[in-house]
Design a protein around this motif. Sequence first.
Motif, PDB file in Angstrom:
ATOM      1  N   UNK A   1       0.809  -1.222   0.000  1.00  0.00           N
ATOM      2  CA  UNK A   1       0.000   0.000   0.000  1.00  0.00           C
ATOM      3  C   UNK A   1       0.842   1.271   0.000  1.00  0.00           C
ATOM      4  N   UNK A   2       2.069   1.187   0.471  1.00  0.00           N
ATOM      5  CA  UNK A   2       2.900   2.388   0.559  1.00  0.00           C
ATOM      6  C   UNK A   2       3.964   2.461  -0.533  1.00  0.00           C
ATOM      7  N   UNK A   3       4.027   1.466  -1.397  1.00  0.00           N
ATOM      8  CA  UNK A   3       5.002   1.457  -2.478  1.00  0.00           C
ATOM      9  C   UNK A   3       4.439   2.210  -3.683  1.00  0.00           C
ATOM     10  N   UNK A   4       5.269   3.021  -4.296  1.00  0.00           N
ATOM     11  CA  UNK A   4       4.851   3.774  -5.473  1.00  0.00           C
ATOM     12  C   UNK A   4       4.652   2.823  -6.645  1.00  0.00           C
ATOM     13  N   UNK A   5       3.533   2.960  -7.324  1.00  0.00           N
ATOM     14  CA  UNK A   5       3.214   2.119  -8.472  1.00  0.00           C
ATOM     15  C   UNK A   5       3.665   2.825  -9.746  1.00  0.00           C
ATOM     16  N   UNK A   6       4.174   2.059 -10.692  1.00  0.00           N
ATOM     17  CA  UNK A   6       4.692   2.650 -11.923  1.00  0.00           C
ATOM     18  C   UNK A   6       3.571   3.216 -12.791  1.00  0.00           C
TER      19      UNK A   6
ATOM     20  N   UNK B   1       2.179   7.132  -7.948  1.00  0.00           N
ATOM     21  CA  UNK B   1       1.667   7.454  -6.613  1.00  0.00           C
ATOM     22  C   UNK B   1       1.554   6.137  -5.865  1.00  0.00           C
ATOM     23  N   UNK B   2       1.372   6.223  -4.560  1.00  0.00           N
ATOM     24  CA  UNK B   2       1.096   4.998  -3.825  1.00  0.00           C
ATOM     25  C   UNK B   2      -0.371   4.996  -3.400  1.00  0.00           C
ATOM     26  N   UNK B   3      -0.978   3.812  -3.278  1.00  0.00           N
ATOM     27  CA  UNK B   3      -2.403   3.740  -2.945  1.00  0.00           C
ATOM     28  C   UNK B   3      -2.762   4.454  -1.648  1.00  0.00           C
ATOM     29  N   UNK B   4      -1.892   4.438  -0.659  1.00  0.00           N
ATOM     30  CA  UNK B   4      -2.178   5.088   0.615  1.00  0.00           C
ATOM     31  C   UNK B   4      -2.389   6.585   0.422  1.00  0.00           C
ATOM     32  N   UNK B   5      -1.518   7.221  -0.327  1.00  0.00           N
ATOM     33  CA  UNK B   5      -1.641   8.672  -0.503  1.00  0.00           C
ATOM     34  C   UNK B   5      -2.854   9.032  -1.346  1.00  0.00           C
TER      35      UNK B   5
ATOM     36  N   UNK C   1      -2.205  11.885   2.117  1.00  0.00           N
ATOM     37  CA  UNK C   1      -0.942  12.180   2.794  1.00  0.00           C
ATOM     38  C   UNK C   1      -0.021  10.981   2.671  1.00  0.00           C
ATOM     39  N   UNK C   2       1.266  11.225   2.785  1.00  0.00           N
ATOM     40  CA  UNK C   2       2.223  10.129   2.762  1.00  0.00           C
ATOM     41  C   UNK C   2       2.092   9.318   4.048  1.00  0.00           C
ATOM     42  N   UNK C   3       2.338   8.044   3.937  1.00  0.00           N
ATOM     43  CA  UNK C   3       2.244   7.162   5.101  1.00  0.00           C
ATOM     44  C   UNK C   3       3.442   7.358   6.025  1.00  0.00           C
ATOM     45  N   UNK C   4       3.173   7.346   7.304  1.00  0.00           N
ATOM     46  CA  UNK C   4       4.242   7.379   8.303  1.00  0.00           C
ATOM     47  C   UNK C   4       4.420   5.974   8.833  1.00  0.00           C
ATOM     48  N   UNK C   5       5.648   5.490   8.854  1.00  0.00           N
ATOM     49  CA  UNK C   5       5.867   4.149   9.375  1.00  0.00           C
ATOM     50  C   UNK C   5       5.676   4.178  10.885  1.00  0.00           C
ATOM     51  N   UNK C   6       5.300   3.065  11.487  1.00  0.00           N
ATOM     52  CA  UNK C   6       5.020   3.048  12.927  1.00  0.00           C
ATOM     53  C   UNK C   6       6.159   3.578  13.797  1.00  0.00           C
ATOM     54  N   UNK C   7       7.391   3.422  13.365  1.00  0.00           N
ATOM     55  CA  UNK C   7       8.524   3.922  14.139  1.00  0.00           C
ATOM     56  C   UNK C   7       8.465   5.450  14.223  1.00  0.00           C
ATOM     57  N   UNK C   8       8.061   6.106  13.124  1.00  0.00           N
ATOM     58  CA  UNK C   8       7.970   7.564  13.119  1.00  0.00           C
ATOM     59  C   UNK C   8       6.849   8.070  14.017  1.00  0.00           C
TER      60      UNK C   8
ATOM     61  N   UNK D   1       7.236  13.801  10.999  1.00  0.00           N
ATOM     62  CA  UNK D   1       5.996  13.668  11.760  1.00  0.00           C
ATOM     63  C   UNK D   1       5.465  15.040  12.151  1.00  0.00           C
ATOM     64  N   UNK D   2       6.346  15.946  12.585  1.00  0.00           N
ATOM     65  CA  UNK D   2       5.908  17.275  12.992  1.00  0.00           C
ATOM     66  C   UNK D   2       5.458  18.118  11.806  1.00  0.00           C
ATOM     67  N   UNK D   3       6.023  17.866  10.633  1.00  0.00           N
ATOM     68  CA  UNK D   3       5.640  18.631   9.445  1.00  0.00           C
ATOM     69  C   UNK D   3       4.240  18.273   8.968  1.00  0.00           C
ATOM     70  N   UNK D   4       3.732  17.132   9.356  1.00  0.00           N
ATOM     71  CA  UNK D   4       2.403  16.701   8.930  1.00  0.00           C
ATOM     72  C   UNK D   4       1.357  17.273   9.884  1.00  0.00           C
ATOM     73  N   UNK D   5       1.291  18.581   9.991  1.00  0.00           N
ATOM     74  CA  UNK D   5       0.327  19.204  10.896  1.00  0.00           C
ATOM     75  C   UNK D   5      -1.047  19.285  10.243  1.00  0.00           C
ATOM     76  N   UNK D   6      -2.006  19.780  10.988  1.00  0.00           N
ATOM     77  CA  UNK D   6      -3.387  19.793  10.511  1.00  0.00           C
ATOM     78  C   UNK D   6      -3.586  20.666   9.280  1.00  0.00           C
TER      79      UNK D   6
END
Length: 110
Positions: free
Chosen positions: A29-34, A38-42, A47-54, A62-67
């Motif tokens: 879901x987060x991999x860009x398709x040729x 774009x990736x399906x998530x976005x 928005x771009x996906x944030x990995x759980x570690x982030x 993470x902070x740049x993705x504000x409301x």
Amino acid sequence: MIIQNLKKILEAAKGKWPEELPGVLWAYRTMTKSSTIENPFSLVYGAEALIPVEVGKPTLRYFCANNEAMLVNLELLDERRDLVHIRMTAQKQRIERYYNRRASPRYFKV
């Protein structure tokens, strides 16, 4: 595609596909398709996906993705989807031209 990725991951760990499936789906879901560039998530969430570690350990990304930025992305989401649709149509036409160039028509007598 999902089955191929599962096979690659499960070569070493047989029978553990229920534990590995969420990771494979996340990668898909987060991999860009040729075809869409774009990736399906976005395309779904705008928005771009944030990995759980982030999410667990906040980073600059993470902070740049504000409301406000998320609202702007959601407003532009329809335009992005339209552009993706145009790209997909163009790619299908290129594939069709390539196929038709190589295919030879055959006629049958009835």
